[in-house]
Design an enzyme around this catalytic site. Structure first.
Site, PDB file in Angstrom:
ATOM      1  N   THR A 807       0.818  -1.227   0.000  1.00 48.66           N
ATOM      2  CA  THR A 807       0.000   0.000   0.000  1.00 48.66           C
ATOM      3  C   THR A 807       0.846   1.268   0.000  1.00 48.66           C
ATOM      4  OG1 THR A 807      -0.181  -0.085   2.406  1.00 48.66           O
ATOM      5  CG2 THR A 807      -1.922  -1.149   1.126  1.00 48.66           C
ATOM      6  N   CYS A 808       2.053   1.169   0.563  1.00 45.04           N
ATOM      7  CA  CYS A 808       2.916   2.364   0.610  1.00 45.04           C
ATOM      8  C   CYS A 808       3.235   2.862  -0.790  1.00 45.04           C
ATOM      9  CB  CYS A 808       4.212   2.053   1.339  1.00 45.04           C
ATOM     10  SG  CYS A 808       3.972   1.589   3.060  1.00 45.04           S
ATOM     11  N   PHE A 809       3.357   1.928  -1.722  1.00 40.99           N
ATOM     12  CA  PHE A 809       3.776   2.279  -3.083  1.00 40.99           C
ATOM     13  C   PHE A 809       2.642   2.144  -4.085  1.00 40.99           C
ATOM     14  CE2 PHE A 809       7.293   0.214  -0.750  1.00 40.99           C
ATOM     15  CZ  PHE A 809       8.115   1.310  -0.593  1.00 40.99           C
TER      16      PHE A 809
END
Length: 842
Positions: A807-809
Site C-alpha cells: 500500500t505504501c507504493f
C-alpha cells in the site's frame, strides 16, 4: 551614470568640507562650555597673541562655527598647522586631537605648513572643536581619519596615507555594528559618522574616475550596509536608516537607478524603515527606536514612486523580485502614516476633491500609482489568460504578479471605493488569478488579501492556499512521532499517542505500526487515519451526531459530557483532523454546516441549520412565517426559554434573564428564533467546538491560522478535502493511471483484471482500492490527484494464493492466474469488506 566626473578640482573638495562644516552639530550639553571657551579666546587675543609687525609673519582669523566668535592668531609661513593647534590648546585647553581647522572648505592637516596650506594675511579659518564633555572620542577620531584619508585619496596623495580606508572602517564597525551595543551609543556613533560627512566622502570616492578608488568606495559602503544588517538586531537595525537614506540621496543624484550600489542602499533602506512609524503617531509613539530613526514620510515616499515606475516598466520588460520586495517595504510605513491622518476616517475619497492636512501631494500621487499598476496588472493577466487558452506560455515574470497584486490591493484599501475598483478588475481576469495562485503561491507568504474574495477562486486554488497554511509533512525518520497501536483498542490507544504528544512532534511527521503486524510505512498510516476518523465520528462513541438528512455529516453532540474525558477527546479529534488534511488523506468524513461555520468564526443563520435538525428548522421557520395577528394572540404560548433533553430528562433553559416571563410576539419573534438557534447550535456545544478548534490549532500553529483555514474554504471545499470524491470510482480513470511491471497491457491477465473490476459494485471497488492503497476515497480530481500512479506487479507466487499489496507504493501483486474465473474468484475474496480492510498488507 547620470553625469561623468571628468576631473576633481578644488570646488569638489570644498563641497565635501563645507558639507562637514554645515552638518557638524556640537554636543548640546556642551553649550555653556563652548561659550566659556570662546570668552577665554577673546580675552587672550588682547594679550600674548597680539598681531606682530614682523613682515615675515602672517596673521589670520580663526572663527568658531558654533556661535561665530573669532580668535586672531599669527605665525610664520613655515610654521606647521600643528603649531597653531598647540597655541589653541594652550589657551583653550581643547586637546589637539579634538580640533579641526578648516580653510576654504578643506581641513588643514597638522603636518602641513601655513605656506603649503596657502594661508595669507587676513585669511579666515574655521575652528570645529569637540568639547571635552563630548562622548566617544575614539569614534570621532576614527571617522575623522576615515574622511581625511578619503580626501587624500581623491587628491592623489596616497604616499601620505597611514591607514587604509578599509582598515579604519572595520575598526569603526567593530565598535558600532555589534549585537550588545546600546541604543544611545549606536545612535551617537551613527550621528558622528554623518556629522563628519563620511557618507558624502565615500560617495565622492565612488564617483571617482580612478577605478581603484571606485572599487574601494563600493567595498566600503557594502561593508557598512552588511555589518549593520548582520550585526544589529532588528530594532537597532532601523537606526541605520538615516545613513542609508543619505547614501541613497547622494547616489541618486549621480548614478542610474539600476546602479548595483544604489540598488543595494535602496533595498537596505527599505528593510530598515519597513517597520518604522513615520506618521503623526510616531511623534508621540512610545517606541524609542522609532523616535531615534528620524525618517520622515517625505523621505520615504520618493522611493515608493520610483519603484512603482520600475515595476510598471518591468511588467513589460524585466521584473526583479528585489524591486517588488523593496516596493512592499517602502509602502508599508507609507500606508500606516496615511491611516494615521485625521482626514483618513476610513478612506480617502476618489477622485480626491478635498485637501488633506498632511501629505496631500503624495496621497494624490499614490492614487495615480494605484491606477497605473492596476491597469498594467489587468493587461498582464489578460495576456496570461490568453496564453493559457492557447496553451502557449511564454517566459515571463508571472511569479511576481501575486506580490504586486497584493501591494496594489493594499493601496486600494486606502481609498473609498478603491477595493471595489480593484476587485472589479480582478473579476475580468479571475481565471488568471486562480492559475497564479495554484502555480506561484508560496508557503510563508500572506494571502489574506485574496481570501476575503474567495468567490473569485475555485476549489483548486482555495485548496492550495489552505495547504500552504498547514505544516509540511516530513520523511526524516528521526523526527517522526512513532505509534504502535492495537487494532482492538484503536480509539483509546490513538487518543493516548496523539493527545499526550507535543504539537511540534506531531508536525514533524508520524510513523504508524499495528501491533503484531509487519506492515509499516505510508500505506499503514493512511489506513490508520481512515480507521481512527471513522471511530471518532461514530455516533456510538457519543462525540458527534450524524445529521438526519445526511448521515455522512456530523456535528458535536451536546450530550457528549456523559464521558468525563469528552473535551480532551474533542481536542484529540481536532488534532487528528488537521493531521489528516496535512497528510492529504481523504477519510470519508464531512462536517455539518453549523460546525464548519463555527470553526470559521462565522455566525449561523436559520438556513444553515436545515440539515443538522430538519424538525427544529421547520418549527423556527413556521414561527417566522405565521400571521402576525395570530402570534400576537399568544396562539403559540411561547416564552423566551428552550426545552432540552439532558440525560433522559427535560430541562428548561432561559434564553436571557427572566426569559420565562417574556411572551413571544410578532415584534420579538425574530430575536426569539435567533436566540434559539444560538443556544441550540452554539452555546450548547461551545466548549466542544472550542476544544476541537484548539486541537486543530495545535497542528497548524495557532488559532488565527485555524480560523483562516476554514474561512478560506467554501463549505463544499471541506467535503472535498476531508471526505474526497463523491463520484463512483471510474474504471477508465483507474486504468489510465495504472502502470505494469512483469505484465503488459495486452496480457490476458490484465484484460481479465479490468473486466472483473468493471463488473464490481461501487462498494467492492472501494474495498479493492483500500486493499491496494489504504484509501477508500479518492481526491476530488480522481486518480490524477494521488501522489503517484498505481502499479500492477506480476508475482511468482502460486496461483493458489490471493493477491497481495504494497500500500505504501500503491502496488498490487498477483501471479499469472490461468483463467478469468480463477482471477474473479480470488478478487471476490479480497473485495469482501471484512477481508480487504484487515488483510495483512506489507
Amino acid at each position: 551614470m547620470k553625469r561623468q566626473l571628468e576631473d576633481y578640482d578644488d570646488d569638489i573638495f570644498n563641497e565635501l568640507d563645507l558639507l562637514r562644516m554645515r552638518k557638524f552639530d556640537p554636543n548640546p550639553n556642551s553649550a555653556s562650555d563652548t561659550d566659556h571657551f570662546l570668552d577665554q579666546i577673546e580675552a587672550s587675543t588682547s594679550g600674548s597673541l597680539q598681531h606682530s609687525s614682523d613682515p615675515d609673519r602672517i596673521h589670520f582669523f580663526v572663527r568658531m562655527i558654533s556661535n561665530g566668535k573669532t580668535l586672531v592668531l599669527h605665525g610664520k609661513p613655515e610654521d606647521k598647522v600643528e603649531v597653531i593647534l598647540e597655541k589653541i590648546q594652550s589657551v583653550t585647553g581643547i586637546p589637539m586631537i579634538e580640533q579641526r581647522l578648516i580653510y576654504q572648505g578643506r581641513q588643514l592637516q597638522s603636518e602641513y605648513s601655513l605656506a603649503e596650506c596657502m594661508i595669507k594675511n587676513d585669511a579666515g579659518l574655521h575652528l570645529v572643536g569637540r568639547m571635552r564633555s563630548t562622548e566617544h572620542p575614539q569614534v570621532w577620531q576614527l571617522v575623522d581619519t576615515l574622511v581625511s584619508t578619503i580626501y587624500r585619496l581623491l587628491k592623489g596623495e596616497t604616499e601620505f596615507i597611514c591607514k587604509p580606508v578599509e582598515a579604519v572602517l572595520i575598526v569603526y564597525l567593530d565598535m558600532t555594528a555589534k549585537r550588545e551595543i546600546r541604543v544611545n551609543t549606536l545612535a551617537s556613533h551613527l550621528n558622528i559618522f554623518q556629522s563628519l560627512c563620511a557618507p558624502s566622502a565615500l560617495v565622492m570616492l565612488y564617483l571617482s574616475p580612478c577605478k581603484s578608488n571606485k572599487e574601494l568606495a563600493e567595498k566600503s559602503i557594502r561593508m557598512f550596509i552588511s555589518a549593520c544588517k548582520t550585526g544589529l538586531q532588528r530594532p537597532l537595525y532601523s537606526l541605520c536608516a538615516p545613513v542609508a537614506l543619505e547614501f541613497c540621496n547622494l547616489l541618486s543624484r549621480s548614478v542610474a537607478q539600476d546602479d548595483p550600489l544604489y540598488s543595494l542602499c535602496r533595498s537596505s533602506l527599505g528593510s530598515m524603515v519597513e517597520d518604522v512609524r513615520i506618521g503623526r503617531s510616531a511623534r508621540n509613539h512610545d517606541c524609542f527606536h522609532n523616535r531615534m530613526c528620524m525618517i520622515s514620510f517625505k523621505d520615504v515616499f520618493p522611493f515608493v514612486s520610483e519603484l512603482a515606475n520600475k515595476l510598471a516598466e518591468g511588467l513589460d520588460i524585466d521584473l526583479l523580485p528585489s524591486e517588488v520586495r523593496d516596493f512592499a517595504a517602502f509602502l508599508r510605513p507609507i500606508k500606516a502614516a496615511i491611516k494615521d491622518l485625521p482626514d483618513f476616517e476610513g478612506g480617502i475619497q476618489l477622485p480626491m476633491m478635498q485637501t488633506l492636512s498632511c501629505y496631500d501631494d503624495e496621497v494624490k500621487d499614490l492614487s495615480l500609482i494605484l491606477f497605473q499598476l492596476l491597469e498594467k496588472m489587468r493587461r498582464c493577466l489578460e495576456k496570461v489568460k490568453g496564453e493559457m487558452e492557447m496553451k502557449e506560455k511564454e517566459d515571463g515574470d508571472w511569479d511576481q504578479y501575486l506580490a504586486i497584486l497584493k501591494e496594489t490591493h493594499g493601496i486600494a484599501k486606502l481609498y473609498q471605493g478603491g477595493e471595489d475598483i480593484f476587485w472589479s478588475n480582478m473579476k475580468v481576469v479571475d481565471v488568471s488569478l486562480r492559475y497564479l495562485i495554484v502555480t506561484y503561491a508560496k508557503r510563508g507568504e500572506d494571502y489574506k488579501w485574496v481570501i476575503g474574495h474567495k468567490e473569485l477562486l475555485d476549489f483548486e486554488s482555495r485548496r492550495h492556499l489552505v495547504m500552504l497554511m498547514l505544516p509540511e509533512t516530513k520523511s526524516d525518520d528521526e523526527e517522526l512521532h512513532e505509534m504502535l497501536i492495537d487494532r482492538s483498542q484503536l480509539l483509546s490507544e490513538s487518543f493516548n499517542y496523539i493527545s499526550k504528544a507535543k504539537p511540534e512532534n506531531l508536525r514533524g511527521g508520524l510513523f504508524m505500526e499495528f501491533n503484531n503486524e509487519e506492515a509499516t510505512g505510508p500505506g499503514v498510516l493512511r489506513e490508520w487515519f481512515f480507521l481512527v476518523c471513522q471511530e471518532i465520528f461514530n455516533p456510538q462513541n457519543a462525540l458527534f451526531i450524524a445529521c438526519p438528512n445526511d448521515r455522512r455529516r456530523f456535528f458535536p453532540n451536546p450530550a457528549s459530557k456523559v464521558d468525563p474525558l469528552h473535551l480532551k477527546y474533542f481536542k484529540f479529534a481536532g488534532r487528528v483532523t488537521a493531521l489528516a488534511l496535512m497528510h492529504k488523506i481523504q477519510v470519508g468524513i464531512m462536517f455539518d454546516r453549523t460546525f464548519f461555520l463555527q470553526l470559521a468564526g462565522i455566525d449561523i443563520s436559520l438556513e444553515d441549520i436545515k440539515d443538522a435538525d430538519p424538525y427544529f428548522y421547520s418549527s423556527c421557520k413556521q414561527i417566522l412565517d405565521m400571521d402576525p395577528f395570530i402570534v400576537d394572540q399568544d396562539a403559540l404560548g411561547l416564552t423566551f426559554v428552550h426545552e432540552i433533553e439532558e440525560l433522559g430528562s427535560m430541562k428548561v433553559v432561559e434564553l436571557f434573564t427572566d426569559g420565562k416571563n417574556i411572551a413571544v410576539n410578532s415584534r420579538n419573534r425574530k430575536e426569539y428564533v435567533e436566540l434559539l438557534i444560538q443556544h441550540r447550535f452554539v452555546t450548547s456545544v461551545s466548549k466542544q467546538v472550542a476544544k476541537f478548534a484548539k486541537g486543530f490549532a495545535d497542528i497548524v500553529g495557532d488559532e488565527k491560522i485555524q480560523k483562516l483555514v476554514f474561512m478560506t474554504l467554501e463549505f463544499e471545499d471541506h467535503d472535498g478535502l476531508l471526505h474526497g470524491s463523491e463520484n463512483i470510482i471510474s474504471v477508465d480513470d483507474w486504468k489510465a493511471h495504472t502502470e505494469y511491471n512483469g505484465y503488459t497491457e495486452t496480457d490476458p491477465q490484465i484484460y481479465w483484471f479490468w473486466e472483473i473490476v468493471g463488473e464490481m459494485t461501487a462498494e467492492q471497488r472501494k474495498v479493492l482500492l483500500f486493499f491496494w492503497t489504504s484509501l477508500k476515497h479518492l481526491p476530488v480530481e480522481g486518480f490524477s490527484g494521488l501522489a503517484s500512479k498505481l502499479y500492477i506487479y506480476k508475482s511468482n507466487d502460486s496461483i493458489d494464493l490471493l493477491p497481495s499489496s504494497h500500500t505504501c507504493f500503491y502496488r498490487i501483486c498477483f501471479p499469472s492466474y490461468p483463467s478469468l474465473e480463477v482471477m474473479r474468484q480470488r478478487l471476490n475474496i479480497i473485495t469482501q469488506d471484512h477481508v480487504g480492510c484487515g488483510f495483512g498488507t506489507w
